[in-house]
Scaffold this motif. Structure first.
Motif, short mmCIF file in Angstrom:
data_model
loop_
_atom_site.label_atom_id
_atom_site.label_comp_id
_atom_site.label_asym_id
_atom_site.label_seq_id
_atom_site.Cartn_x
_atom_site.Cartn_y
_atom_site.Cartn_z
N GLY A 19 0.81 -1.21 0.00
CA GLY A 19 0.00 0.00 0.00
C GLY A 19 0.84 1.26 0.00
O GLY A 19 0.57 2.21 -0.73
N ALA A 20 1.89 1.27 0.81
CA ALA A 20 2.77 2.44 0.87
C ALA A 20 3.53 2.63 -0.44
O ALA A 20 3.63 3.74 -0.97
N PHE A 21 4.07 1.54 -0.99
CA PHE A 21 4.85 1.64 -2.22
C PHE A 21 3.96 2.01 -3.40
O PHE A 21 4.34 2.83 -4.24
N ALA A 22 2.76 1.45 -3.47
CA ALA A 22 1.83 1.79 -4.56
C ALA A 22 1.43 3.25 -4.48
O ALA A 22 1.31 3.92 -5.52
N THR A 23 1.24 3.76 -3.27
CA THR A 23 0.93 5.18 -3.10
C THR A 23 2.07 6.05 -3.63
O THR A 23 1.84 7.02 -4.34
N ALA A 24 3.30 5.69 -3.28
CA ALA A 24 4.46 6.46 -3.72
C ALA A 24 4.58 6.44 -5.25
O ALA A 24 4.82 7.47 -5.88
N LEU A 25 4.41 5.27 -5.84
CA LEU A 25 4.52 5.17 -7.30
C LEU A 25 3.42 5.95 -7.99
O LEU A 25 3.67 6.65 -8.98
N THR A 31 5.23 3.58 -12.77
CA THR A 31 4.79 2.19 -12.61
C THR A 31 5.98 1.39 -12.10
O THR A 31 7.12 1.90 -12.08
N ALA A 32 5.73 0.17 -11.71
CA ALA A 32 6.83 -0.68 -11.23
C ALA A 32 7.90 -0.85 -12.32
O ALA A 32 9.08 -0.98 -12.02
N ALA A 33 7.50 -0.83 -13.58
CA ALA A 33 8.46 -0.99 -14.69
C ALA A 33 9.43 0.19 -14.77
O ALA A 33 10.53 0.06 -15.32
N ASP A 34 9.05 1.34 -14.23
CA ASP A 34 9.92 2.52 -14.25
C ASP A 34 11.03 2.44 -13.20
O ASP A 34 11.98 3.21 -13.24
N ALA A 39 18.78 3.22 -6.79
CA ALA A 39 18.83 4.66 -6.55
C ALA A 39 17.48 5.31 -6.85
O ALA A 39 17.02 6.20 -6.12
N GLY A 40 16.82 4.85 -7.91
CA GLY A 40 15.50 5.37 -8.25
C GLY A 40 14.46 5.03 -7.19
O GLY A 40 13.61 5.85 -6.86
N VAL A 41 14.54 3.81 -6.67
CA VAL A 41 13.61 3.40 -5.61
C VAL A 41 13.81 4.27 -4.37
O VAL A 41 12.84 4.77 -3.79
#
Length: 89
Positions: A19-25, A31-34, A39-41
């Motif tokens: 939930g937290a990671f999906a909110t940030a993205l 998207t997860a593919a990006d 370093a980007g994460v």
């Protein structure tokens, strides 16, 4: 609330993290593919932690993970409070 059981439940933690990671993205328009480098994460995580709106959305996700809509308030049922581990069906 039966914190001991919730903390032991991997589904609870997965719900919080996803939930937290999906909110940030979503806020960053990614998207997860990006996310192709660590370093980007970390840049997304830093941006999220410094953004009050994202923190509010993450707090909403945590509330949803904690809240049991079948009981009043933020509590577990009397039965759930007696569990020693998550109920297996």
């Amino acid at each position: 609330m039966n914190w001991k059981v919730r903390i032991k439940n991997p589904v609870f933690w997965l719900q919080i993290i996803v939930g937290a990671f999906a909110t940030a993205l979503a806020y960053a328009g990614l998207t997860a593919a990006d996310m192709t480098t660590w370093a980007g994460v970390w840049e997304i995580i830093r941006g999220t932690v410094s953004n009050p709106y994202c923190l509010f959305l993450i707090a909403s996700n945590i509330w949803s993970a904690l809240n049991d809509p079948t009981t009043s308030g933020l509590t577990d049922s009397d039965r759930a409070k007696t569990y020693e581990s998550p109920l297996q069906k």
